[in-house]
Design an enzyme around this catalytic site. Structure first.
Site, short mmCIF file in Angstrom:
data_model
loop_
_atom_site.label_atom_id
_atom_site.label_comp_id
_atom_site.label_asym_id
_atom_site.label_seq_id
_atom_site.Cartn_x
_atom_site.Cartn_y
_atom_site.Cartn_z
N GLN A 26 0.80 -1.22 0.00
CA GLN A 26 0.00 0.00 0.00
C GLN A 26 0.84 1.27 0.00
O GLN A 26 0.31 2.35 -0.29
CB GLN A 26 -0.95 0.00 1.20
CG GLN A 26 -2.00 -1.10 1.11
CD GLN A 26 -2.93 -1.10 2.31
OE1 GLN A 26 -2.81 -1.90 3.20
NE2 GLN A 26 -3.88 -0.17 2.31
N HIS A 127 0.75 -9.58 4.48
CA HIS A 127 -0.33 -8.60 4.56
C HIS A 127 -1.06 -8.58 3.21
O HIS A 127 -0.89 -7.66 2.40
CB HIS A 127 0.21 -7.21 4.91
CG HIS A 127 -0.84 -6.26 5.40
ND1 HIS A 127 -0.78 -5.64 6.63
CD2 HIS A 127 -1.99 -5.83 4.83
CE1 HIS A 127 -1.84 -4.86 6.78
NE2 HIS A 127 -2.60 -4.96 5.69
N ASN A 171 -2.17 -11.15 8.15
CA ASN A 171 -3.13 -10.08 8.41
C ASN A 171 -4.53 -10.45 7.94
O ASN A 171 -4.73 -10.75 6.76
CB ASN A 171 -2.69 -8.80 7.70
CG ASN A 171 -3.60 -7.63 8.04
OD1 ASN A 171 -3.57 -7.12 9.15
ND2 ASN A 171 -4.40 -7.18 7.08
N GLU A 172 -5.47 -10.48 8.84
CA GLU A 172 -6.92 -10.50 8.57
C GLU A 172 -7.40 -11.64 7.67
O GLU A 172 -8.29 -11.43 6.85
CB GLU A 172 -7.35 -9.15 7.96
CG GLU A 172 -7.26 -8.00 8.94
CD GLU A 172 -7.91 -6.72 8.40
OE1 GLU A 172 -8.30 -6.71 7.22
OE2 GLU A 172 -8.02 -5.76 9.16
#
Length: 437
Positions: A26, A127, A171-172
């Site tokens: 990102q 991620h 992540n998530e």
């Protein structure tokens, strides 16, 4: 919702850790060997936005891969004590079995610079993005592919461990497939749980720092609070996104609707803390095909075009969710607000830190807080949402701290704040123009 200006002076415990978070894809730019980069180049990427007014490829993102030295100085200047970042597997192993030692050296230099500034580094190992070659082999969807993740970690961990104060393996992954994906998503979620456990046990061979995987803690809320169907469907949504994850790590039992349960002893107890990402609640309407949409929208909070995610602030959800996590220490690894008007961000921070403090007073052992995000960044399909404490001009890549960055710095310096602190920053900002109401 709390009255922000009447908030009393709040102090956090000595040693409480304050920081911010980002993810490599990102902010870094030119992550060309990742599966995400290649999906962004495909024509179907723009199918939902043929005029390309919202969707865009990541491109240079924030150009952090080039500007990381300046960004380390910025993190330090803003007073952050900790920084959560990810290392891009696709840079370290761009082709299967071929290691890029220059990329590894880049990350080592970044980590060392952060530590030299007195910043504690929390590293995320996956991620959302990974090498394209791994994706073409089936990614984590194939159980046997975990050996590639293990090989990568075996290469990376000995190099970076001396600089790392906390770990997020993945992540998530609890959100994979969304709410209505059904039992077909269960094998992938089970594989990810096992990949997390693999990462946990590997890390513990090298590091005594706390290890977890970041959990997207979605607060499912029945649209009609006393409606039996809405409440049952909210419970179902909670189980498929939250409780299956907690239950697996507590017991080793992998349970998901529509499939036979499995037992994975390596998953039981494979954490040292809970790593929680929380933003707002999601309304559940049992009478809609999509249980989680449309989301609740409050007219008074839609004063500016946000275009993304946050339709309201619901700090009470943070308290309710954290009270479920009393068995391990907790780190808030993401919490933030996407808004063009920085006053929303200051209010959001004040309300959620107040809620966090209340959860701690109720006995939840919260050790640290990471705001998402350090800077405005690429949000997976678009540059429109602005989560950052620091504004980024995506043409020049100039960084400009927002007033919220200085409000947060004062919170960190004082290890707390009051409603009067927030008032000072809010009153210094211009009011909204009539055109934005």
């Amino acid at each position: 919702m709390y009255d922000i200006f009447s908030l009393p002076l709040i102090r956090f415990p000595d040693g409480f850790l304050w920081g911010s978070a980002t993810a490599g894809h990102q902010i870094e730019g030119d992550n060309t060997h990742s599966q995400a980069w290649h999906k962004e180049q495909a024509p179907e990427f723009y199918a939902a936005d043929p005029e390309r007014t919202v969707r865009a490829p990541s491109g240079k993102a924030c150009d952090h891969y080039r500007l990381y030295r300046e960004d380390v100085d910025l993190i330090a200047a803003l007073g952050h004590q900790a920084y959560r970042m990810s290392i891009e597997w696709s840079r370290i192993e761009p082709l299967e079995g071929q290691w890029d030692h220059t990329a590894a050296a880049h990350y080592l230099d970044l980590l060392e610079r952060l530590v030299q500034k007195g910043i504690r580094v929390f590293v995320t190992l996956h991620h959302f993005t990974h090498p394209r070659w791994f994706d073409q082999l089936g990614g984590f969807g194939k159980a046997d592919n975990r050996r590639y993740f293990e090989r990568y970690l075996t290469f990376l961990l000995p190099k970076i461990t001396p600089f790392v104060s906390g770990w997020t393996v993945i992540n998530e992954f609890n959100q994979l497939g969304g709410l209505t994906a059904g039992p077909a998503i269960a094998p992938l979620k089970f594989n990810m749980l096992r990949a997390h456990a693999l990462g946990y046990h590997l890390i513990k061979q090298y590091s005594a720092a706390p290890v977890s995987s970041a959990h997207a803690f979605i607060h499912w809320f029945p649209r009609r609070f006393h409606d039996t169907l809405d409440r049952r469907m909210a419970d179902f949504a909670d189980f498929t996104t939250n409780e299956f994850f907690f239950h697996a790590l507590r017991t080793g039992e992998l349970v998901y609707p529509g499939v036979d349960a499995e037992y994975a002893p390596e998953v039981k107890g494979a954490l040292d803390c809970w790593a929680i990402n929380y933003y707002t609640r999601h309304m559940v309407d049992a009478r809609l095909a999509r249980l989680d949409g449309p989301r609740f929208r409050h007219k008074q909070l839609r004063m500016i075009p946000m275009h993304f995610y946050l339709e309201e602030m619901y700090p009470e959800g943070l308290i309710a969710n954290l009270e479920r996590l009393r068995d391990y220490p907790v780190y808030i690894t993401e919490n933030g607000c996407a808004a063009d008007d920085d006053r929303f961000r200051i209010v959001y921070l004040a309300l959620h830190l107040s809620a966090l403090h209340e959860a701690m007073e109720r006995g939840v052992d919260v050790r640290g807080y990471f705001y998402w995000s350090l800077m405005d960044n690429y949000e997976w399909t678009t540059f429109i949402p602005r989560f950052g404490l620091v504004a980024v001009d995506f043409r020049t890549f100039r960084r400009t701290p927002k007033p919220s960055a200085f409000f947060y710095r004062e919170v960190i310096e004082n290890n707390g704040f009051s409603g009067e602190t927030a008032r000072r920053y809010l009153e210094a900002l211009p009011t909204l123009s009539p055109q934005t109401v």
